[in-house]
Write a protein that holds these residues in place. Structure first.
Motif, PDB file in Angstrom:
ATOM      1  N   CYS A  77       0.848  -1.191   0.000  1.00 38.17           N
ATOM      2  CA  CYS A  77       0.000   0.000   0.000  1.00 38.17           C
ATOM      3  C   CYS A  77       0.887   1.245   0.000  1.00 38.17           C
ATOM      4  N   SER A  78       1.144   1.795  -1.181  1.00 41.85           N
ATOM      5  CA  SER A  78       2.009   2.972  -1.272  1.00 41.85           C
ATOM      6  C   SER A  78       1.370   4.183  -0.598  1.00 41.85           C
ATOM      7  N   PHE A  79       0.035   4.262  -0.606  1.00 49.59           N
ATOM      8  CA  PHE A  79      -0.627   5.357   0.104  1.00 49.59           C
ATOM      9  C   PHE A  79      -0.300   5.285   1.592  1.00 49.59           C
ATOM     10  N   CYS A  80      -0.423   4.098   2.184  1.00 46.17           N
ATOM     11  CA  CYS A  80      -0.177   3.937   3.625  1.00 46.17           C
ATOM     12  C   CYS A  80       1.289   4.150   3.977  1.00 46.17           C
ATOM     13  N   LEU A  81       2.197   3.728   3.104  1.00 52.90           N
ATOM     14  CA  LEU A  81       3.614   3.978   3.349  1.00 52.90           C
ATOM     15  C   LEU A  81       3.874   5.479   3.390  1.00 52.90           C
ATOM     16  N   ASP A  82       3.368   6.182   2.399  1.00 54.20           N
ATOM     17  CA  ASP A  82       3.539   7.631   2.303  1.00 54.20           C
ATOM     18  C   ASP A  82       2.884   8.330   3.490  1.00 54.20           C
ATOM     19  N   TYR A  83       1.642   7.982   3.777  1.00 55.29           N
ATOM     20  CA  TYR A  83       0.904   8.607   4.876  1.00 55.29           C
ATOM     21  C   TYR A  83       1.569   8.309   6.217  1.00 55.29           C
ATOM     22  N   GLY A  84       1.985   7.071   6.423  1.00 53.68           N
ATOM     23  CA  GLY A  84       2.619   6.695   7.681  1.00 53.68           C
ATOM     24  C   GLY A  84       3.913   7.447   7.928  1.00 53.68           C
ATOM     25  N   TYR A  85       4.695   7.620   6.891  1.00 51.21           N
ATOM     26  CA  TYR A  85       5.951   8.357   6.990  1.00 51.21           C
ATOM     27  C   TYR A  85       5.664   9.831   7.281  1.00 51.21           C
ATOM     28  N   PHE A  86       4.665  10.378   6.599  1.00 48.38           N
ATOM     29  CA  PHE A  86       4.220  11.756   6.821  1.00 48.38           C
ATOM     30  C   PHE A  86       3.762  11.936   8.269  1.00 48.38           C
ATOM     31  N   GLN A  87       2.959  10.991   8.776  1.00 41.75           N
ATOM     32  CA  GLN A  87       2.468  11.056  10.154  1.00 41.75           C
ATOM     33  C   GLN A  87       3.604  10.928  11.164  1.00 41.75           C
ATOM     34  N   ALA A  88       4.570  10.063  10.879  1.00 42.96           N
ATOM     35  CA  ALA A  88       5.714   9.921  11.772  1.00 42.96           C
ATOM     36  C   ALA A  88       6.430  11.263  11.907  1.00 42.96           C
ATOM     37  N   ASN A  89       6.560  11.971  10.807  1.00 41.08           N
ATOM     38  CA  ASN A  89       7.169  13.299  10.815  1.00 41.08           C
ATOM     39  C   ASN A  89       6.340  14.255  11.669  1.00 41.08           C
ATOM     40  N   ASN A  90       5.044  14.273  11.448  1.00 46.87           N
ATOM     41  CA  ASN A  90       4.161  15.200  12.161  1.00 46.87           C
ATOM     42  C   ASN A  90       4.061  14.900  13.653  1.00 46.87           C
ATOM     43  N   GLU A  91       4.266  13.656  14.029  1.00 43.98           N
ATOM     44  CA  GLU A  91       4.154  13.269  15.432  1.00 43.98           C
ATOM     45  C   GLU A  91       5.498  13.246  16.153  1.00 43.98           C
ATOM     46  N   GLY A  92       6.555  13.668  15.454  1.00 40.75           N
ATOM     47  CA  GLY A  92       7.872  13.730  16.071  1.00 40.75           C
ATOM     48  C   GLY A  92       8.488  12.378  16.359  1.00 40.75           C
ATOM     49  N   LEU A  93       8.128  11.366  15.570  1.00 38.76           N
ATOM     50  CA  LEU A  93       8.684  10.033  15.783  1.00 38.76           C
ATOM     51  C   LEU A  93      10.062   9.935  15.125  1.00 38.76           C
ATOM     52  N   ASP A  94      10.727   8.831  15.303  1.00 33.65           N
ATOM     53  CA  ASP A  94      12.076   8.626  14.788  1.00 33.65           C
ATOM     54  C   ASP A  94      12.033   8.435  13.274  1.00 33.65           C
ATOM     55  N   LEU A  95      12.340   9.495  12.522  1.00 35.75           N
ATOM     56  CA  LEU A  95      12.256   9.450  11.057  1.00 35.75           C
ATOM     57  C   LEU A  95      13.353   8.605  10.424  1.00 35.75           C
ATOM     58  N   THR A  96      14.513   8.557  11.054  1.00 36.69           N
ATOM     59  CA  THR A  96      15.590   7.725  10.509  1.00 36.69           C
ATOM     60  C   THR A  96      15.130   6.276  10.454  1.00 36.69           C
ATOM     61  N   LYS A  97      14.490   5.850  11.527  1.00 35.63           N
ATOM     62  CA  LYS A  97      13.993   4.476  11.562  1.00 35.63           C
ATOM     63  C   LYS A  97      12.738   4.324  10.712  1.00 35.63           C
ATOM     64  N   ALA A  98      11.841   5.297  10.753  1.00 36.02           N
ATOM     65  CA  ALA A  98      10.588   5.205   9.996  1.00 36.02           C
ATOM     66  C   ALA A  98      10.848   5.005   8.505  1.00 36.02           C
ATOM     67  N   ARG A  99      11.840   5.699   7.967  1.00 37.34           N
ATOM     68  CA  ARG A  99      12.105   5.581   6.527  1.00 37.34           C
ATOM     69  C   ARG A  99      12.758   4.243   6.179  1.00 37.34           C
ATOM     70  N   GLU A 100      13.322   3.563   7.178  1.00 36.17           N
ATOM     71  CA  GLU A 100      14.010   2.295   6.951  1.00 36.17           C
ATOM     72  C   GLU A 100      13.107   1.065   7.092  1.00 36.17           C
ATOM     73  N   VAL A 101      11.883   1.245   7.546  1.00 30.83           N
ATOM     74  CA  VAL A 101      11.013   0.087   7.811  1.00 30.83           C
ATOM     75  C   VAL A 101      10.847  -0.823   6.593  1.00 30.83           C
ATOM     76  N   PRO A 102      10.658  -0.304   5.374  1.00 33.32           N
ATOM     77  CA  PRO A 102      10.503  -1.235   4.251  1.00 33.32           C
ATOM     78  C   PRO A 102      11.685  -2.186   4.043  1.00 33.32           C
ATOM     79  N   ARG A 103      12.840  -1.851   4.614  1.00 30.36           N
ATOM     80  CA  ARG A 103      14.013  -2.736   4.500  1.00 30.36           C
ATOM     81  C   ARG A 103      14.568  -3.063   5.891  1.00 30.36           C
ATOM     82  N   TRP A 104      13.644  -3.286   6.832  1.00 26.63           N
ATOM     83  CA  TRP A 104      14.042  -3.461   8.219  1.00 26.63           C
ATOM     84  C   TRP A 104      14.980  -4.640   8.447  1.00 26.63           C
ATOM     85  N   ARG A 105      14.843  -5.688   7.672  1.00 28.57           N
ATOM     86  CA  ARG A 105      15.712  -6.851   7.862  1.00 28.57           C
ATOM     87  C   ARG A 105      17.165  -6.541   7.486  1.00 28.57           C
ATOM     88  N   GLU A 106      17.366  -5.651   6.548  1.00 32.32           N
ATOM     89  CA  GLU A 106      18.705  -5.303   6.077  1.00 32.32           C
ATOM     90  C   GLU A 106      19.312  -4.145   6.858  1.00 32.32           C
TER      91      GLU A 106
END
Length: 190
Positions: A77-106
């Motif tokens: 779901c590219s919409f949810c990936l985009d929205y979730g990353y946007f929300q992480a930014n707006n909520e002050g969450l860890d963006l370095t980690k948020a952007r890495e979730v699609p490749r979390w195993r690596e």
């Protein structure tokens, strides 16, 4: 881009309120809202679930964000990936980690607990689910019963949203790009 169900024009007083709120929150009207407008009971149900889930407070917000993004990545779901990353930014969450979730195993940015949460989210998303007793026991020991109940329900809601958006053919609206966030990481093909 076209959705599988055509977007509807939001009309009337309620439509004006929904458009205003969406634009205030996101800068634009979210396509899932425009598609669901065809059936207001379904739309209102999704609004209610979203509002109630935002009030849950027993599980760390970063963990829930990573779990939701792991589900969105797995479902595609590219919409949810985009929205979730946007929300992480707006909520002050860890963006370095948020952007890495699609490749979390690596990626080497996640703690063991964060990895277990994403593994759990993916196991819940599999058809049939592949959650094990051991997986649940490890999380229960680390975050406790209230947080694990919340995390499980949050992943279930993420599955509802991601699968609905994907079935509707809804794709990213570029919310994260509009606020200048780096693109989400993608798994390597090796």
């Amino acid at each position: 881009m076209t959705t599988r169900i055509p977007k509807a024009e939001l009309t009337g007083i309620y439509g004006a309120i929904v458009k205003r709120m969406s634009r205030k929150m996101l800068g634009d009207v979210a396509e899932p809202v425009e598609v669901a407008w065809h059936n207001r009971k379904v739309l209102n149900f999704s609004f209610t679930i979203g509002r109630k889930a935002q009030k849950w407070d027993q599980c760390d917000e970063n963990l829930k964000s990573f779990a939701h993004t792991a589900v969105a990545s797995m479902v595609g779901c590219s919409f949810c990936l985009d929205y979730g990353y946007f929300q992480a930014n707006n909520e002050g969450l860890d963006l370095t980690k948020a952007r890495e979730v699609p490749r979390w195993r690596e990626s080497d940015v996640f703690t063991p607990l964060e990895r277990e949460v994403m593994e759990y989210a993916e196991a819940m998303t599999q058809t049939p689910p592949t959650v094990t007793d051991e997986m649940s026991a490890r999380l229960l020991e680390q975050i406790g019963a209230p947080a694990l109940v919340e995390l499980t329900a949050y992943v279930a809601v993420a599955n509802l949203v991601t699968r609905t958006n994907t079935a509707f053919g809804i794709e990213s609206q570029g919310f994260s790009a509009a606020c200048g966030l780096k693109p989400l990481a993608v798994p390597s093909t090796t």
